[in-house]
Design a protein around this motif. Structure first.
Motif, PDB file in Angstrom:
ATOM      1  N   MET A 113       0.834  -1.208   0.000  1.00  0.00           N
ATOM      2  CA  MET A 113       0.000   0.000   0.000  1.00  0.00           C
ATOM      3  C   MET A 113       0.866   1.254   0.000  1.00  0.00           C
ATOM      4  O   MET A 113       0.534   2.260  -0.632  1.00  0.00           O
ATOM      5  N   SER A 114       1.988   1.194   0.702  1.00  0.00           N
ATOM      6  CA  SER A 114       2.875   2.350   0.763  1.00  0.00           C
ATOM      7  C   SER A 114       3.458   2.668  -0.608  1.00  0.00           C
ATOM      8  O   SER A 114       3.558   3.833  -1.004  1.00  0.00           O
ATOM      9  N   ILE A 115       3.827   1.614  -1.361  1.00  0.00           N
ATOM     10  CA  ILE A 115       4.363   1.830  -2.708  1.00  0.00           C
ATOM     11  C   ILE A 115       3.293   2.431  -3.609  1.00  0.00           C
ATOM     12  O   ILE A 115       3.560   3.361  -4.384  1.00  0.00           O
ATOM     13  N   LEU A 116       2.066   1.930  -3.513  1.00  0.00           N
ATOM     14  CA  LEU A 116       0.961   2.459  -4.317  1.00  0.00           C
ATOM     15  C   LEU A 116       0.715   3.929  -3.970  1.00  0.00           C
ATOM     16  O   LEU A 116       0.464   4.758  -4.859  1.00  0.00           O
ATOM     17  N   ALA A 117       0.791   4.270  -2.691  1.00  0.00           N
ATOM     18  CA  ALA A 117       0.604   5.656  -2.266  1.00  0.00           C
ATOM     19  C   ALA A 117       1.670   6.559  -2.875  1.00  0.00           C
ATOM     20  O   ALA A 117       1.376   7.683  -3.330  1.00  0.00           O
ATOM     21  N   ILE A 118       2.908   6.084  -2.907  1.00  0.00           N
ATOM     22  CA  ILE A 118       3.999   6.872  -3.498  1.00  0.00           C
ATOM     23  C   ILE A 118       3.756   7.084  -4.984  1.00  0.00           C
ATOM     24  O   ILE A 118       3.888   8.202  -5.499  1.00  0.00           O
ATOM     25  N   VAL A 119       3.369   6.015  -5.679  1.00  0.00           N
ATOM     26  CA  VAL A 119       3.147   6.106  -7.124  1.00  0.00           C
ATOM     27  C   VAL A 119       2.016   7.078  -7.439  1.00  0.00           C
ATOM     28  O   VAL A 119       2.121   7.926  -8.334  1.00  0.00           O
ATOM     29  N   ILE A 120       0.911   6.987  -6.702  1.00  0.00           N
ATOM     30  CA  ILE A 120      -0.238   7.870  -6.943  1.00  0.00           C
ATOM     31  C   ILE A 120       0.158   9.328  -6.709  1.00  0.00           C
ATOM     32  O   ILE A 120      -0.171  10.213  -7.512  1.00  0.00           O
ATOM     33  N   SER A 121       0.856   9.592  -5.618  1.00  0.00           N
ATOM     34  CA  SER A 121       1.227  10.977  -5.321  1.00  0.00           C
ATOM     35  C   SER A 121       2.198  11.525  -6.365  1.00  0.00           C
ATOM     36  O   SER A 121       2.109  12.691  -6.755  1.00  0.00           O
ATOM     37  N   LEU A 122       3.119  10.678  -6.847  1.00  0.00           N
ATOM     38  CA  LEU A 122       4.068  11.123  -7.872  1.00  0.00           C
ATOM     39  C   LEU A 122       3.367  11.434  -9.184  1.00  0.00           C
ATOM     40  O   LEU A 122       3.659  12.440  -9.839  1.00  0.00           O
ATOM     41  N   ALA A 145       7.716   3.458   4.259  1.00  0.00           N
ATOM     42  CA  ALA A 145       8.200   2.075   4.160  1.00  0.00           C
ATOM     43  C   ALA A 145       8.356   1.637   2.707  1.00  0.00           C
ATOM     44  O   ALA A 145       9.293   0.908   2.356  1.00  0.00           O
ATOM     45  N   GLY A 146       7.456   2.086   1.861  1.00  0.00           N
ATOM     46  CA  GLY A 146       7.519   1.689   0.453  1.00  0.00           C
ATOM     47  C   GLY A 146       8.778   2.182  -0.239  1.00  0.00           C
ATOM     48  O   GLY A 146       9.287   1.535  -1.166  1.00  0.00           O
ATOM     49  N   PHE A 147       9.289   3.335   0.207  1.00  0.00           N
ATOM     50  CA  PHE A 147      10.480   3.877  -0.445  1.00  0.00           C
ATOM     51  C   PHE A 147      11.695   2.996  -0.196  1.00  0.00           C
ATOM     52  O   PHE A 147      12.585   2.901  -1.044  1.00  0.00           O
ATOM     53  N   ALA A 148      11.750   2.378   0.964  1.00  0.00           N
ATOM     54  CA  ALA A 148      12.884   1.495   1.263  1.00  0.00           C
ATOM     55  C   ALA A 148      12.957   0.360   0.254  1.00  0.00           C
ATOM     56  O   ALA A 148      14.051  -0.035  -0.181  1.00  0.00           O
ATOM     57  N   ILE A 149      11.801  -0.157  -0.156  1.00  0.00           N
ATOM     58  CA  ILE A 149      11.765  -1.221  -1.162  1.00  0.00           C
ATOM     59  C   ILE A 149      12.241  -0.693  -2.505  1.00  0.00           C
ATOM     60  O   ILE A 149      13.046  -1.327  -3.206  1.00  0.00           O
ATOM     61  N   LEU A 198      -2.673   7.988   2.237  1.00  0.00           N
ATOM     62  CA  LEU A 198      -2.961   6.755   1.510  1.00  0.00           C
ATOM     63  C   LEU A 198      -2.187   5.565   2.075  1.00  0.00           C
ATOM     64  O   LEU A 198      -2.621   4.419   1.948  1.00  0.00           O
ATOM     65  N   SER A 199      -1.046   5.841   2.693  1.00  0.00           N
ATOM     66  CA  SER A 199      -0.255   4.742   3.267  1.00  0.00           C
ATOM     67  C   SER A 199      -0.770   4.314   4.633  1.00  0.00           C
ATOM     68  O   SER A 199      -0.277   3.343   5.215  1.00  0.00           O
ATOM     69  N   GLY A 200      -1.744   5.072   5.177  1.00  0.00           N
ATOM     70  CA  GLY A 200      -2.355   4.694   6.444  1.00  0.00           C
ATOM     71  C   GLY A 200      -1.719   5.327   7.662  1.00  0.00           C
ATOM     72  O   GLY A 200      -2.043   4.947   8.799  1.00  0.00           O
TER      73      GLY A 200
END
Length: 464
Positions: free
Chosen positions: A1-10, A337-341, A37-39
């Protein structure tokens, strides 16, 4: 979800910036959206006041003097008549038979000397318009000609350029603005040579098709509403401040500071590393000295010196806070957290060659933000330490990392939503449909070729 939140915001950041909404508002809003969006709604306010504003403030603290003096010097060059004299002098030397090369070289001399690319675009466009009209060359090629001379090799490749893009990596890699000079010159020649050949081919094709300057409505920015006093200012006198910027930068970088014992600074200021800051100090001294020279030598010719100084200083505020806001946005994204991935994926994509990994990270972030300085700042703020460690482990000279970083940021930064592209087209009174294809070729495709060449040469022969 964190990765999806980053992508949507970008994606929203890119789309809304393309629609013309200020990044001063977009950056915190899109950062907040990513957090929501990441909660992590409960941490929204502290993330904004501490993470976002902390990164923004740190960037302003570190680079505001460079933005301030760069904008001031550019304004003084324009209002003193020096920029106009240089442009006119190059036109007189090269003539109207090579209009593309004339415009490119006029822009290159000014930007390499420290004049803001936006000031250059305003100063050169009226001259370009008359040159292209008299030679019956399509007006739609003017933005690409200005962009080639302003947005490419003088911004990221040529050693010693005072462009902010060339200064940002200095504290992260403990280098200076002349990092990897040989590779920088090669990259610059590739961009200049291929870009000129490409644009000349467009001129010949237009002529073969019977296309001339064209009929255009008066959508041009009021770029020549004010006149400047060029009395007593020859080409050689006008170019002295530019020589001062480059010469003094080199003198303090390679002569004065290395000969000084600066350990007393670290003893007094625990957080200051002279080796990491002296490159910035050299550029600041050079810009300040050249600005003082302009003020003193043109003392009797200023129309309104106070207004010029104020305009230059105020002109630094929007660029610094736009970029700092993007850095704040990047800091928030980096804390998720998604950015670390994503970061680990980029860092491990090419484990044997940190240069390629760095190039990918810089290019992607510059493309997303539509800003070379913004993308470069975000990438180095979040990944600079890792890349320096990777370079040291692989035996790669930090100067090579510096040059690859600047070249990478100057490749994908001119996508359609780029503020620089939108401003340039507005100055010329043209649309994306009319001119963007050629702009993209000289500011994206050719810089990528130069970047690949530098990575290849650097991998084979090291930094030089």
């Amino acid at each position: 979800m964190s990765i999806l939140a980053i992508v949507i915001s970008l994606l929203l950041l890119m789309f809304l910036a393309y629609r013309g909404i200020s990044v001063l508002l977009l950056a915190p809003l899109m950062a907040s959206l990513a957090v929501v969006l990441s909660g992590d709604v409960a941490f929204l306010l502290p993330i904004y006041t501490d993470t976002f504003m902390g990164a923004l403030g740190n960037y302003v603290r570190q680079f505001f003097p460079l933005f301030l003096l760069g904008a001031l010097f550019g304004q003084l060059m324009a209002d003193s008549g020096a920029a106009q004299s240089i442009a006119n002098g190059i036109v007189n030397k090269l003539g109207t038979h090579h209009v593309v090369l004339t415009v490119v070289m006029a822009c290159a001399v000014l930007t390499y000397g420290g004049v803001s690319l936006f000031v250059v675009a305003f100063a050169i466009f009226p001259i370009s318009r008359e040159l292209f009209r008299s030679a019956n060359v399509p007006k739609r090629l003017i933005p690409a000609s200005i962009a080639l001379g302003s947005f490419t090799f003088t911004m990221t490749a040529l050693p010693g350029t005072p462009a902010i893009q060339n200064a940002i990596p200095i504290p992260y890699f403990e280098t200076n603005s002349f990092a990897a000079p040989g590779l920088g010159i090669i990259a610059g020649l590739i961009m200049l040579g291929l870009g000129t050949v490409y644009l000349q081919s467009r001129v010949k094709k237009a002529a073969a098709n019977g296309e001339g300057y064209g009929q255009h409505t008066n959508r041009e920015a009021d770029s020549d509403a004010e006149t400047v006093n060029t009395a007593g200012l020859s080409l050689w006198l006008a170019i002295i401040p530019i020589i001062m910027v480059i010469g003094l930068n080199a003198l303090f970088t390679y002569g004065v500071f290395p000969a000084m014992d600066l350990r007393f600074i670290s003893e007094e200021f625990e957080n200051v590393s002279p080796s990491g800051q002296s490159g910035l100090w050299a550029i600041l001294i050079a810009l300040l000295s050249a600005s003082a020279w302009l003020i003193i030598t043109r003392w009797r010719h200023w129309q309104d010196l106070k207004a010029s100084v104020n305009k230059g200083c105020l002109g630094s505020l929007l660029p610094i806070f736009n970029t700092a806001s993007e850095v704040g946005y990047g800091a928030v994204i980096a804390s998720m957290a998604g950015f670390a991935i994503i970061r680990d994926s980029v860092l491990t994509a090419f484990p044997g060659n940190p240069l390629i990994s760095e190039a990918m990270a810089m290019s992607v972030l510059a493309g997303i933000t539509g800003s070379s300085s913004g993308g470069l700042s975000i990438a180095l703020e979040t990944l600079g330490g890792e890349y320096l460690a990777m370079a040291q482990d692989a035996g790669i000279d930090p100067e090579l990392m510096h040059r690859v970083a600047t070249l990478s940021a100057g490749g994908m930064d001119t996508l359609p939503h780029s503020g620089a592209v939108i401003t340039l087209l507005a100055i010329c009174g043209l649309t994306h449909r009319q001119s963007y294809g050629n702009v993209a070729m000289v500011t994206i495709a050719l810089p990528v070729i130069a970047l690949i060449s530098v990575i290849t040469l650097g991998t084979l022969f090291g930094s030089f």
